[in-house]
Design a protein around this motif. Structure first.
Motif, PDB file in Angstrom:
ATOM      1  N   THR A 139       0.847  -1.194   0.000  1.00  0.00           N
ATOM      2  CA  THR A 139       0.000   0.000   0.000  1.00  0.00           C
ATOM      3  C   THR A 139       0.884   1.246   0.000  1.00  0.00           C
ATOM      4  OG1 THR A 139      -1.696  -1.170   1.264  1.00  0.00           O
ATOM      5  CG2 THR A 139      -1.857   1.221   1.178  1.00  0.00           C
ATOM      6  N   PRO A 140       1.007   1.983  -1.117  1.00  0.00           N
ATOM      7  CA  PRO A 140       0.369   1.697  -2.402  1.00  0.00           C
ATOM      8  C   PRO A 140       1.069   0.543  -3.138  1.00  0.00           C
ATOM      9  CG  PRO A 140       1.820   3.585  -2.622  1.00  0.00           C
ATOM     10  CD  PRO A 140       1.822   3.219  -1.153  1.00  0.00           C
ATOM     11  N   THR A 141       0.476   0.108  -4.226  1.00  0.00           N
ATOM     12  CA  THR A 141       1.020  -0.997  -5.017  1.00  0.00           C
ATOM     13  C   THR A 141       2.416  -0.666  -5.535  1.00  0.00           C
ATOM     14  OG1 THR A 141      -1.206  -1.660  -5.683  1.00  0.00           O
ATOM     15  CG2 THR A 141       0.618  -2.434  -7.042  1.00  0.00           C
ATOM     16  N   THR A 142       3.313  -1.661  -5.493  1.00  0.00           N
ATOM     17  CA  THR A 142       4.682  -1.491  -5.975  1.00  0.00           C
ATOM     18  C   THR A 142       4.870  -2.250  -7.283  1.00  0.00           C
ATOM     19  OG1 THR A 142       5.501  -1.339  -3.701  1.00  0.00           O
ATOM     20  CG2 THR A 142       7.124  -1.804  -5.420  1.00  0.00           C
ATOM     21  N   ALA A 143       5.283  -1.546  -8.343  1.00  0.00           N
ATOM     22  CA  ALA A 143       5.564  -2.198  -9.621  1.00  0.00           C
ATOM     23  C   ALA A 143       6.877  -2.965  -9.525  1.00  0.00           C
ATOM     24  CB  ALA A 143       5.642  -1.160 -10.729  1.00  0.00           C
ATOM     25  N   LEU A 144       6.913  -4.159 -10.097  1.00  0.00           N
ATOM     26  CA  LEU A 144       8.116  -4.980 -10.109  1.00  0.00           C
ATOM     27  C   LEU A 144       8.836  -4.815 -11.446  1.00  0.00           C
ATOM     28  CD1 LEU A 144       6.761  -8.298  -8.525  1.00  0.00           C
ATOM     29  CD2 LEU A 144       7.848  -6.350  -7.378  1.00  0.00           C
ATOM     30  N   VAL A 145      10.164  -4.718 -11.386  1.00  0.00           N
ATOM     31  CA  VAL A 145      10.983  -4.643 -12.592  1.00  0.00           C
ATOM     32  C   VAL A 145      11.393  -6.063 -12.968  1.00  0.00           C
ATOM     33  CG1 VAL A 145      13.103  -3.758 -13.611  1.00  0.00           C
ATOM     34  CG2 VAL A 145      11.828  -2.358 -11.966  1.00  0.00           C
ATOM     35  N   CYS A 146      10.951  -6.509 -14.130  1.00  0.00           N
ATOM     36  CA  CYS A 146      11.169  -7.904 -14.547  1.00  0.00           C
ATOM     37  C   CYS A 146      12.220  -7.983 -15.648  1.00  0.00           C
ATOM     38  CB  CYS A 146       9.864  -8.519 -15.030  1.00  0.00           C
ATOM     39  SG  CYS A 146       8.555  -8.524 -13.784  1.00  0.00           S
ATOM     40  N   SER A 147      13.071  -8.995 -15.548  1.00  0.00           N
ATOM     41  CA  SER A 147      14.134  -9.209 -16.535  1.00  0.00           C
ATOM     42  C   SER A 147      13.821 -10.364 -17.475  1.00  0.00           C
ATOM     43  CB  SER A 147      15.458  -9.487 -15.820  1.00  0.00           C
ATOM     44  OG  SER A 147      15.339 -10.631 -14.966  1.00  0.00           O
ATOM     45  N   PHE A 148      12.829 -11.179 -17.126  1.00  0.00           N
ATOM     46  CA  PHE A 148      12.482 -12.343 -17.954  1.00  0.00           C
ATOM     47  C   PHE A 148      10.988 -12.580 -17.845  1.00  0.00           C
ATOM     48  CE2 PHE A 148      11.634 -16.885 -18.471  1.00  0.00           C
ATOM     49  CZ  PHE A 148      12.231 -17.137 -19.687  1.00  0.00           C
ATOM     50  N   TRP A 149      10.384 -12.974 -18.981  1.00  0.00           N
ATOM     51  CA  TRP A 149       8.942 -13.232 -18.994  1.00  0.00           C
ATOM     52  C   TRP A 149       8.612 -14.187 -20.126  1.00  0.00           C
ATOM     53  CZ3 TRP A 149       5.233  -9.914 -16.199  1.00  0.00           C
ATOM     54  CH2 TRP A 149       3.890 -10.229 -16.461  1.00  0.00           C
ATOM     55  N   ASN A 150       7.966 -15.302 -19.818  1.00  0.00           N
ATOM     56  CA  ASN A 150       7.380 -16.133 -20.860  1.00  0.00           C
ATOM     57  C   ASN A 150       6.015 -16.615 -20.390  1.00  0.00           C
ATOM     58  OD1 ASN A 150       7.769 -18.383 -19.195  1.00  0.00           O
ATOM     59  ND2 ASN A 150       9.558 -19.130 -20.319  1.00  0.00           N
ATOM     60  N   ASN A 151       5.435 -17.566 -21.088  1.00  0.00           N
ATOM     61  CA  ASN A 151       4.054 -17.935 -20.800  1.00  0.00           C
ATOM     62  C   ASN A 151       3.850 -18.543 -19.420  1.00  0.00           C
ATOM     63  OD1 ASN A 151       1.319 -18.116 -22.118  1.00  0.00           O
ATOM     64  ND2 ASN A 151       1.567 -20.254 -21.512  1.00  0.00           N
ATOM     65  N   SER A 152       4.913 -19.079 -18.813  1.00  0.00           N
ATOM     66  CA  SER A 152       4.753 -19.784 -17.540  1.00  0.00           C
ATOM     67  C   SER A 152       5.673 -19.291 -16.429  1.00  0.00           C
ATOM     68  CB  SER A 152       4.999 -21.284 -17.742  1.00  0.00           C
ATOM     69  OG  SER A 152       6.306 -21.513 -18.243  1.00  0.00           O
ATOM     70  N   GLN A 153       6.487 -18.273 -16.702  1.00  0.00           N
ATOM     71  CA  GLN A 153       7.436 -17.809 -15.679  1.00  0.00           C
ATOM     72  C   GLN A 153       7.798 -16.349 -15.889  1.00  0.00           C
ATOM     73  OE1 GLN A 153      10.780 -20.443 -14.515  1.00  0.00           O
ATOM     74  NE2 GLN A 153      12.124 -18.766 -15.069  1.00  0.00           N
ATOM     75  N   ALA A 154       7.914 -15.629 -14.779  1.00  0.00           N
ATOM     76  CA  ALA A 154       8.420 -14.256 -14.808  1.00  0.00           C
ATOM     77  C   ALA A 154       9.447 -14.103 -13.704  1.00  0.00           C
ATOM     78  CB  ALA A 154       7.288 -13.251 -14.605  1.00  0.00           C
ATOM     79  N   VAL A 155      10.561 -13.452 -14.020  1.00  0.00           N
ATOM     80  CA  VAL A 155      11.621 -13.213 -13.045  1.00  0.00           C
ATOM     81  C   VAL A 155      11.716 -11.703 -12.830  1.00  0.00           C
ATOM     82  CG1 VAL A 155      14.070 -13.480 -12.490  1.00  0.00           C
ATOM     83  CG2 VAL A 155      12.866 -15.277 -13.758  1.00  0.00           C
TER      84      VAL A 155
END
Length: 202
Positions: A139-155
């Motif tokens: 609170t408030p919402t925190t955006a995550l910085v992602c380095s990898f993303w596919n259909n079944s996994q996000a880092v």
């Protein structure tokens, strides 16, 4: 045409049956596409079988929803389908990362920089091939910085923060999935204390 299949996987491959009339019996002369607005061709649907009143086609990998189908026979297109098709929202099953051997997220550092930096690995399905939006539900919402993303996994990089049993949310093209109680930061620890009295420090 109308369809009995209204939702599917972002990986594609769902078999959709379209019903109507005047399709003709030749699958190789029929093209099926689907999209939000005319000419409804955001994605192709590969025709496998066809009769004059029924078409079976296989969806493409994609994201989003509320797509209308369009059937074209020998360059002649009919009206868009009366029903719509949507890809499923992200489905989160687990979040791994932080410090302990079990790779859970219960003991995350509150200030994860330098040697304390940690990645959160988010596992599930229907994330989509293109990078969406990941959020830690503080609170408030925190955006995550992602380095990898596919259909079944996000880092994604663990942000500085505090709190326990925080949810993680993924948003892909307006469709949202959330996993409750996914991340907890480490509790405060007092290492030393000094006491001051009328005669000074002791």
């Amino acid at each position: 045409p109308a369809t009995t299949q209204t939702t599917g996987s972002t990986m594609g491959g769902d078999m959709v049956t379209l019903t109507g009339n005047s399709f003709g019996p030749y699958a190789d002369e029929i093209t099926v596409t689907y999209g939000l607005s005319s000419p409804y061709n955001t994605y192709p649907c590969t025709v496998t079988t066809a009769t004059d009143s029924s078409i079976v086609c296989s969806t493409a990998a994609g994201v989003g929803g509320n797509y209308f189908f369009m059937v074209t026979v020998n360059s002649l297109s009919g009206a868009a389908s009366s029903s719509r098709f949507s890809y499923g929202p992200p489905s989160l099953t687990a979040v791994y990362g932080c410090t302990n051997a079990a790779a859970t997220t219960y003991d995350c550092p509150t200030n994860p920089t330098g040697a304390s930096a940690r990645n959160l690995t988010i596992i599930g399905s229907n994330f989509g091939a293109s990078m969406g939006v990941a959020q830690l539900m503080t609170t408030p919402t925190t955006a995550l910085v992602c380095s990898f993303w596919n259909n079944s996994q996000a880092v994604c990089l663990l942000p500085e923060g505090q709190g326990v049993n925080l949810a993680v949310s993924l948003i892909q093209t307006g469709r949202t999935g959330t996993l409750a109680s996914a991340v907890s930061y480490a509790p405060p620890t007092v290492k030393t204390a000094q006491f001051y009295g009328s005669t000074g420090c002791f």
